[in-house]
Motif scaffolding. Structure first.
Motif, PDB file in Angstrom:
ATOM      1  N   GLY A  66       0.843  -1.186   0.000  1.00  0.00           N
ATOM      2  CA  GLY A  66       0.000   0.000   0.000  1.00  0.00           C
ATOM      3  C   GLY A  66       0.873   1.228   0.000  1.00  0.00           C
ATOM      4  O   GLY A  66       2.061   1.163   0.353  1.00  0.00           O
ATOM      5  N   PRO A  67       0.342   2.378  -0.394  1.00  0.00           N
ATOM      6  CA  PRO A  67       1.152   3.591  -0.485  1.00  0.00           C
ATOM      7  C   PRO A  67       1.539   4.120   0.888  1.00  0.00           C
ATOM      8  O   PRO A  67       0.988   3.715   1.915  1.00  0.00           O
ATOM      9  CB  PRO A  67       0.221   4.586  -1.203  1.00  0.00           C
ATOM     10  N   ASN A  68       2.521   5.014   0.882  1.00  0.00           N
ATOM     11  CA  ASN A  68       2.858   5.717   2.119  1.00  0.00           C
ATOM     12  C   ASN A  68       1.635   6.474   2.627  1.00  0.00           C
ATOM     13  O   ASN A  68       0.824   6.966   1.840  1.00  0.00           O
ATOM     14  CB  ASN A  68       4.006   6.703   1.881  1.00  0.00           C
ATOM     15  N   MET A  69       1.527   6.580   3.926  1.00  0.00           N
ATOM     16  CA  MET A  69       0.437   7.275   4.601  1.00  0.00           C
ATOM     17  C   MET A  69      -0.853   6.470   4.633  1.00  0.00           C
ATOM     18  O   MET A  69      -1.870   6.937   5.117  1.00  0.00           O
ATOM     19  CB  MET A  69       0.153   8.652   3.953  1.00  0.00           C
ATOM     20  N   SER A  70      -0.835   5.248   4.108  1.00  0.00           N
ATOM     21  CA  SER A  70      -2.066   4.464   4.104  1.00  0.00           C
ATOM     22  C   SER A  70      -2.307   3.778   5.438  1.00  0.00           C
ATOM     23  O   SER A  70      -3.426   3.370   5.739  1.00  0.00           O
ATOM     24  CB  SER A  70      -2.019   3.413   2.992  1.00  0.00           C
ATOM     25  N   GLY A  71      -1.261   3.602   6.255  1.00  0.00           N
ATOM     26  CA  GLY A  71      -1.457   3.026   7.577  1.00  0.00           C
ATOM     27  C   GLY A  71      -0.686   1.753   7.848  1.00  0.00           C
ATOM     28  O   GLY A  71      -0.930   1.091   8.853  1.00  0.00           O
ATOM     29  N   LEU A 116      -1.555  -8.805   2.312  1.00  0.00           N
ATOM     30  CA  LEU A 116      -2.528  -7.844   2.790  1.00  0.00           C
ATOM     31  C   LEU A 116      -2.217  -6.502   2.152  1.00  0.00           C
ATOM     32  O   LEU A 116      -1.074  -6.234   1.781  1.00  0.00           O
ATOM     33  CB  LEU A 116      -2.468  -7.699   4.314  1.00  0.00           C
ATOM     34  N   HIS A 117      -3.218  -5.679   2.009  1.00  0.00           N
ATOM     35  CA  HIS A 117      -2.957  -4.340   1.489  1.00  0.00           C
ATOM     36  C   HIS A 117      -3.937  -3.354   2.087  1.00  0.00           C
ATOM     37  O   HIS A 117      -4.990  -3.744   2.618  1.00  0.00           O
ATOM     38  CB  HIS A 117      -3.070  -4.315  -0.041  1.00  0.00           C
ATOM     39  N   PHE A 118      -3.592  -2.062   1.993  1.00  0.00           N
ATOM     40  CA  PHE A 118      -4.467  -1.014   2.488  1.00  0.00           C
ATOM     41  C   PHE A 118      -5.205  -0.380   1.313  1.00  0.00           C
ATOM     42  O   PHE A 118      -4.602  -0.013   0.298  1.00  0.00           O
ATOM     43  CB  PHE A 118      -3.679   0.032   3.272  1.00  0.00           C
ATOM     44  N   GLU A 119      -6.508  -0.266   1.484  1.00  0.00           N
ATOM     45  CA  GLU A 119      -7.360   0.277   0.431  1.00  0.00           C
ATOM     46  C   GLU A 119      -7.131   1.781   0.278  1.00  0.00           C
ATOM     47  O   GLU A 119      -7.157   2.527   1.262  1.00  0.00           O
ATOM     48  CB  GLU A 119      -8.835   0.024   0.760  1.00  0.00           C
ATOM     49  N   VAL A 120      -6.888   2.209  -0.962  1.00  0.00           N
ATOM     50  CA  VAL A 120      -6.773   3.624  -1.298  1.00  0.00           C
ATOM     51  C   VAL A 120      -7.509   3.861  -2.602  1.00  0.00           C
ATOM     52  O   VAL A 120      -7.843   2.923  -3.341  1.00  0.00           O
ATOM     53  CB  VAL A 120      -5.300   4.078  -1.432  1.00  0.00           C
ATOM     54  N   GLU A 121      -7.716   5.108  -2.899  1.00  0.00           N
ATOM     55  CA  GLU A 121      -8.457   5.443  -4.117  1.00  0.00           C
ATOM     56  C   GLU A 121      -7.894   6.722  -4.718  1.00  0.00           C
ATOM     57  O   GLU A 121      -7.642   7.693  -3.986  1.00  0.00           O
ATOM     58  CB  GLU A 121      -9.938   5.636  -3.776  1.00  0.00           C
ATOM     59  N   PHE A 148      -7.110   7.981   1.282  1.00  0.00           N
ATOM     60  CA  PHE A 148      -6.743   6.830   2.091  1.00  0.00           C
ATOM     61  C   PHE A 148      -7.957   6.357   2.889  1.00  0.00           C
ATOM     62  O   PHE A 148      -8.559   7.128   3.630  1.00  0.00           O
ATOM     63  CB  PHE A 148      -5.617   7.208   3.072  1.00  0.00           C
ATOM     64  N   HIS A 149      -8.279   5.081   2.754  1.00  0.00           N
ATOM     65  CA  HIS A 149      -9.380   4.520   3.532  1.00  0.00           C
ATOM     66  C   HIS A 149      -8.882   3.875   4.821  1.00  0.00           C
ATOM     67  O   HIS A 149      -9.682   3.583   5.711  1.00  0.00           O
ATOM     68  CB  HIS A 149     -10.139   3.494   2.697  1.00  0.00           C
ATOM     69  N   HIS A 150      -7.564   3.613   4.906  1.00  0.00           N
ATOM     70  CA  HIS A 150      -6.951   3.032   6.103  1.00  0.00           C
ATOM     71  C   HIS A 150      -7.583   1.706   6.505  1.00  0.00           C
ATOM     72  O   HIS A 150      -7.576   1.343   7.682  1.00  0.00           O
ATOM     73  CB  HIS A 150      -7.020   4.013   7.288  1.00  0.00           C
ATOM     74  N   GLU A 151      -8.134   1.012   5.536  1.00  0.00           N
ATOM     75  CA  GLU A 151      -8.734  -0.295   5.792  1.00  0.00           C
ATOM     76  C   GLU A 151      -7.865  -1.376   5.175  1.00  0.00           C
ATOM     77  O   GLU A 151      -7.468  -1.293   4.009  1.00  0.00           O
ATOM     78  CB  GLU A 151     -10.144  -0.362   5.202  1.00  0.00           C
ATOM     79  N   ILE A 152      -7.587  -2.414   5.949  1.00  0.00           N
ATOM     80  CA  ILE A 152      -6.749  -3.485   5.450  1.00  0.00           C
ATOM     81  C   ILE A 152      -7.626  -4.553   4.810  1.00  0.00           C
ATOM     82  O   ILE A 152      -8.757  -4.813   5.248  1.00  0.00           O
ATOM     83  CB  ILE A 152      -5.881  -4.082   6.571  1.00  0.00           C
ATOM     84  N   ALA A 153      -7.100  -5.154   3.741  1.00  0.00           N
ATOM     85  CA  ALA A 153      -7.856  -6.182   3.012  1.00  0.00           C
ATOM     86  C   ALA A 153      -6.876  -7.224   2.513  1.00  0.00           C
ATOM     87  O   ALA A 153      -5.658  -7.008   2.459  1.00  0.00           O
ATOM     88  CB  ALA A 153      -8.627  -5.545   1.850  1.00  0.00           C
ATOM     89  N   SER A 154      -7.415  -8.361   2.117  1.00  0.00           N
ATOM     90  CA  SER A 154      -6.581  -9.426   1.574  1.00  0.00           C
ATOM     91  C   SER A 154      -6.083  -9.040   0.185  1.00  0.00           C
ATOM     92  O   SER A 154      -6.694  -8.231  -0.522  1.00  0.00           O
ATOM     93  CB  SER A 154      -7.370 -10.732   1.497  1.00  0.00           C
ATOM     94  N   GLY A 155      -4.965  -9.659  -0.197  1.00  0.00           N
ATOM     95  CA  GLY A 155      -4.415  -9.430  -1.520  1.00  0.00           C
ATOM     96  C   GLY A 155      -3.396  -8.323  -1.544  1.00  0.00           C
ATOM     97  O   GLY A 155      -3.094  -7.683  -0.524  1.00  0.00           O
TER      98      GLY A 155
END
Length: 924
Positions: free
Chosen positions: A667-672, A798-803, A811-818
């Motif tokens: 995930g990108p920087n600042m995503s958590g 795992l990755h952090f959801e961003v858009e 940044f949604h700061h939510e962790i998800a699989s993949g």
């Protein structure tokens, strides 16, 4: 040796010609030649010669001079009443301070007043409240080898110098009496224990390794003979009985004995050891007869512990997890784990809470015992709040009884002890109906010491003065002899109060006054116009401009009677006070046991308060037999510090077990990513402290150790780059972690070329998975690592959801699989305010619109990595590129490659190289 210390050269050359006072100063400087001697002269502590010049500059005070028959000497002094603030400055400048007090009353000697060093103040042996942090211990350490000699060095493992011989660490808080000892055959293990307790000062045995101590720790040279096994054992036996019954290793006896000797030395007094110099070749010399030492009666307990009984947190982990200090240079002081949890009401509880955080538990039964107490108080709101209110009235019992035992307590200290003892029954009453075993035991351990409280009540007045030699501290009715002296003085003063009216009537002088001053005593004052009416029995005492002062034989007799009675009363009061103080000191063990119970209760109340206020849950402690793998199952976990400093926080789950123990997080920087990893570690740590945790639910298997490789830092003074520091920390993890460890890795391999960094990151991931077996969270921008989840059985991505929205990243700061679809480096750069020209140039490179002339660079690094790890050779003529190896130049594959590029961690040349590679893929 610092030229400001030791006997002044200009005095040494003519010592025999010096005045008696200056000879005293010279001799004390020679005896305490590693310390700056503060020499009492009246109401000031003075320094002379080079020491005066140094202290005047450091303390920003006036440099004056003293002249006698032997010459003129620079002199500077500080007021005794405000000495602590100046001493603190001297300590911060790296000095030890020897305080030489007058030990005779000036009026009781015909010659020079005798002076002696009554205490040596060093960073690790502070006992003054003004110089100590009330909420933490202040330790001095001793390190010793088993036979006093350095062991053979180990070769090739990158660890500190050391070998198979035992190395011991002793730790003592001189202000509280806390005395700990441990040992290990690993210098690294001793260094980790030093990091836990962070001593301010240390003494080292012969050839003991300096590098187990942090650079900022002051090392004090001390006599090697203090580490002699027989001498150390003899001293320990005077305090605790035979040391073999307490300590498991020869090295522990040496370290503890030497530390006791040092503690006795810094107490000062006539028989204190003389100090050494800053040159380690000239150590201090101990007195040969141990009976000449001053026994420290309040050092009643020596606790040997095994580091393996606690979760191990080394210096790196302590910093990374921000237990006691924020990582940010300008971070808030409360932005730490202890800052969130510390709801303690007393200094006792604050120190205990910090000790629990330094040494989280491993044994599930001990963890559950604390959790039971926390849970009961979390639900009992009224009881918890009443306990907190009563605990606020508790003084620092440990340091109080320490001062009382060292005979440095005044009458107000005894009243503070009495006030605390008066609160204990109220605290006990709140625990009468406690359900859990731990709170029931605390109820029983809260001894109100009724006899001690009553003794102080009977002897000491309610609001005594600070000084203990000037009277008014012993209560009326406590001592018949004192009451008689007070009555004599009181009757005499009443006679004098009536004298003025009687003499006015007798002489007819209406303006006649009776007064007193400290120089001439009592007098009768008559103005000049009335001198003719003065009776014949008046004796002239003093002539003023407009009046004369007289005395009568009866007034002189009464004055002698009053002054004599007051002086004898003051002396009697002082003797009585010292007797009461000694009687209280005899109960030191009972007071210390009470202090321990109060401290434990306060820490439990604080954890319960935090749990209730911040919506924490009780963790379930699993795998009590510790035979199966680790399980960490956290639902809705939160970072305990970040959530207190942010307006909102997004909770996340974390699930690890034997089949899922290596998470590759992208995930990108600042995503958590870093916050997420730290919150998992802090939740585990809190659970093992016996605290509730910030989550909806948590199942935790106790871990033996937490390792962290988080954040970029360098060691310029040590000649190590950021990458070298990173590799050094990684080497420690790979060498010492095992299947009972929790490992946090953040951006491993970013301090070198892309190919080297990716290769190192992959090799470490494989090694941790296959050889170490630790539960691991690995945050990375090396997206190819996510493919390892297909190859390594217990790894998962795992990755952090961003858009990305209109050139901005959300940044949604939510962790998800993949795996993450990209790093959004350009969007993050835009949000950070990077100049638009740089941002646009970056977009050109990503979009493939840069000129071919810009695309030369470091392709060889990427190609070499691909040859080694994929078996393909993209540089070979006609060879398939990674994107087309499975069948052509599908633009979708190239788009995926573009999205996966980590632009935030590519140099411009590396970005051009990637762009050139992708362009060649399309052309092929």
């Amino acid at each position: 040796m610092d030229p400001a210390l030791g006997p002044p050269e200009e005095m040494a050359e003519k010592r025999d010609e010096l005045t008696p006072m200056m000879r005293q100063y010279h001799d004390l400087c020679a005896r305490y030649d590693d310390a700056l001697v503060l020499f009492q002269v009246g109401d000031f502590y003075e320094t002379f010669c080079g020491a005066a010049e140094r202290t005047a500059r450091l303390l920003e005070i006036t440099l004056t001079s003293r002249e006698d028959s032997t010459g003129e000497y620079p002199m500077s002094g500080i007021p005794i009443d405000n000495a602590e603030s100046y001493i603190e400055t001297l300590l911060e400048a790296g000095y030890r301070v020897a305080v030489a007090d007058q030990v005779e009353e000036p009026g009781e000697t015909s010659g020079v007043v005798d002076r002696a060093v009554t205490r040596v103040i060093t960073p690790g042996t502070l006992t003054e409240d003004e110089l100590l942090a009330s909420d933490d211990n202040n330790f001095v350490a001793a390190v010793a080898h088993g036979n006093g000699e350095s062991p053979a060095p180990r070769v090739g493992d990158g660890s500190r110098t050391g070998g198979t011989e035992t190395l011991a660490l002793a730790l003592l808080d001189v202000s509280t009496g806390d005395f700990l000892a441990t040992s290990s055959r690993s210098p690294d293990a001793i260094a980790d224990e030093v990091s836990r307790f962070d001593p301010a000062e240390a003494v080292l045995g012969p050839n003991a390794p300096r590098d187990v101590l942090p650079e900022e720790c002051m090392v004090t040279p001390f006599d090697a003979a203090a580490f002699d096994r027989e001498r150390a054992a003899s001293l320990l036996s005077r305090y605790y009985g035979h040391p073999d019954a307490l300590l498991a290793e020869d090295a522990e006896i040496r370290a503890c004995g030497a530390l006791l000797a040092y503690a006795e030395y810094v107490r000062g007094g006539e028989h204190a050891a003389s100090a050494g110099s800053d040159d380690e070749a000239a150590p201090v010399t101990e007195p040969a007869d141990p009976d000449e030492r001053s026994r420290l009666e309040y050092l009643t307990h020596l606790t040997r512990y095994d580091p393996r009984e606690y979760l191990l947190l080394d210096a790196v982990a302590l910093r990374s997890l921000e237990l006691f200090e924020p990582r940010a240079v300008h971070g808030r002081d409360d932005a730490t784990l202890v800052g969130v949890l510390d709801e303690t009401a007393s200094a006792l509880g604050g120190r205990t809470l910090r000790d629990w955080l330094r040494r989280p538990l491993l044994e599930p039964d001990r963890i559950e015992s604390r959790l039971d107490a926390v849970e009961e108080l979390t639900g009992a709101v009224q009881t918890r709040e009443e306990l907190h209110d009563h605990l606020r009235d508790v003084y620092d019992l440990e340091r109080l009884i320490g001062r009382i035992s060292r005979e440095r307590a005044n009458a107000r200290d005894l009243r503070s002890l009495r006030a605390t003892l008066a609160v204990v029954p109220e605290i006990r009453q709140r625990l009468v109906d406690a359900d859990c075993d731990r709170l029931q035991r605390l109820h029983d351990e809260l001894d109100p010491l009724v006899d001690v409280r009553e003794a102080i009540d009977e002897a000491i007045v309610e609001n005594p003065p600070i000084e203990i030699t000037e009277g008014d501290i012993i209560a009326d009715g406590y001592d018949d002899g004192l009451d008689e002296l007070r009555a004599t003085a009181r009757d005499g003063k009443q006679w004098i109060e009536d004298l003025e009216e009687r003499e006015r009537e007798r002489t007819g002088i209406d303006s006649l006054k009776v007064g007193y001053n400290s120089v001439h005593g009592y007098y009768i004052e008559v103005t000049n116009p009335n001198l003719e009416s003065v009776p014949d029995d008046y004796e002239r005492r003093q002539t003023l401009k407009n009046s004369e002062r007289f005395v009568t034989p009866e007034l002189k007799r009464r004055e002698d009677e009053i002054v004599g009675a007051e002086e004898r009363a003051d002396e009697r009061e002082y003797d009585l006070f010292c007797e009461v103080r000694r009687d209280v000191a005899d109960e030191v063990e009972r007071v210390q046991a009470l202090a321990n119970a109060v401290a434990t209760l306060d820490a439990v109340v604080a954890l319960a308060t935090a749990a209730a206020e911040y919506d924490y849950c009780r963790p379930e402690i699993t795998d009590t037999d510790r035979r199966s793998g680790l399980e960490i199952d956290i639902e809705g976990g939160r970072h305990p510090v970040v959530e207190r400093t942010q307006e909102s926080f997004v909770p996340n789950d974390a699930r690890f077990d034997d089949g899922r123990r290596l998470a590759i997080i992208t995930g990108p920087n600042m995503s958590g990513k870093s916050t997420y990893m730290r919150q998992v570690a802090q939740i585990v740590l809190l659970a093992q402290v016996g605290s509730f945790v910030p989550a909806q639910s948590a199942r935790i298997t106790p871990v033996d150790r937490i390792f962290t490789r988080v954040g970029a830092s360098d060691d310029i003074a040590g000649g190590r780059s950021t990458f070298m520091v990173e590799m050094d920390e990684l080497a420690t993890i790979l060498r010492e972690a095992d299947e009972r460890s929790l490992v946090l890795l953040d951006e491993v391999g970013r301090g070198t070329s892309t190919a080297d960094g990716l290769a190192i990151a992959r090799a470490i991931t494989e090694h941790v998975h296959d050889e170490v077996g630790a539960t691991t969270l690995f945050a990375t921008h090396h997206h190819p690592l996510t493919e390892l989840a297909d190859d390594l059985q217990a790894a998962f991505p795992l990755h952090f959801e961003v858009e990305g929205v209109d050139d901005e990243v959300v940044f949604h700061h939510e962790i998800a699989s993949g795996a993450a679809t990209g790093s959004y480096g350009i969007e993050v750069a835009t949000a950070a305010g990077v100049p638009e020209t740089v941002v646009e140039r970056s977009r050109e490179l990503v979009d493939g619109t840069a000129s071919a002339a810009d695309t030369t660079g470091t392709a060889r690094d990427i190609d070499e990595f691909e040859r080694v790890h994929t078996g393909r050779d993209p540089a070979a003529a006609g060879g398939p590129s990674p994107a087309t190896a499975d069948g052509g130049d599908d633009p979708t594959d190239i788009a995926a490659e573009l999205r996966a590029l980590d632009l935030g961690h590519l140099t411009p040349v590396e970005a051009l190289t990637e762009l050139d590679r992708l362009k060649r893929m399309l052309e092929e």
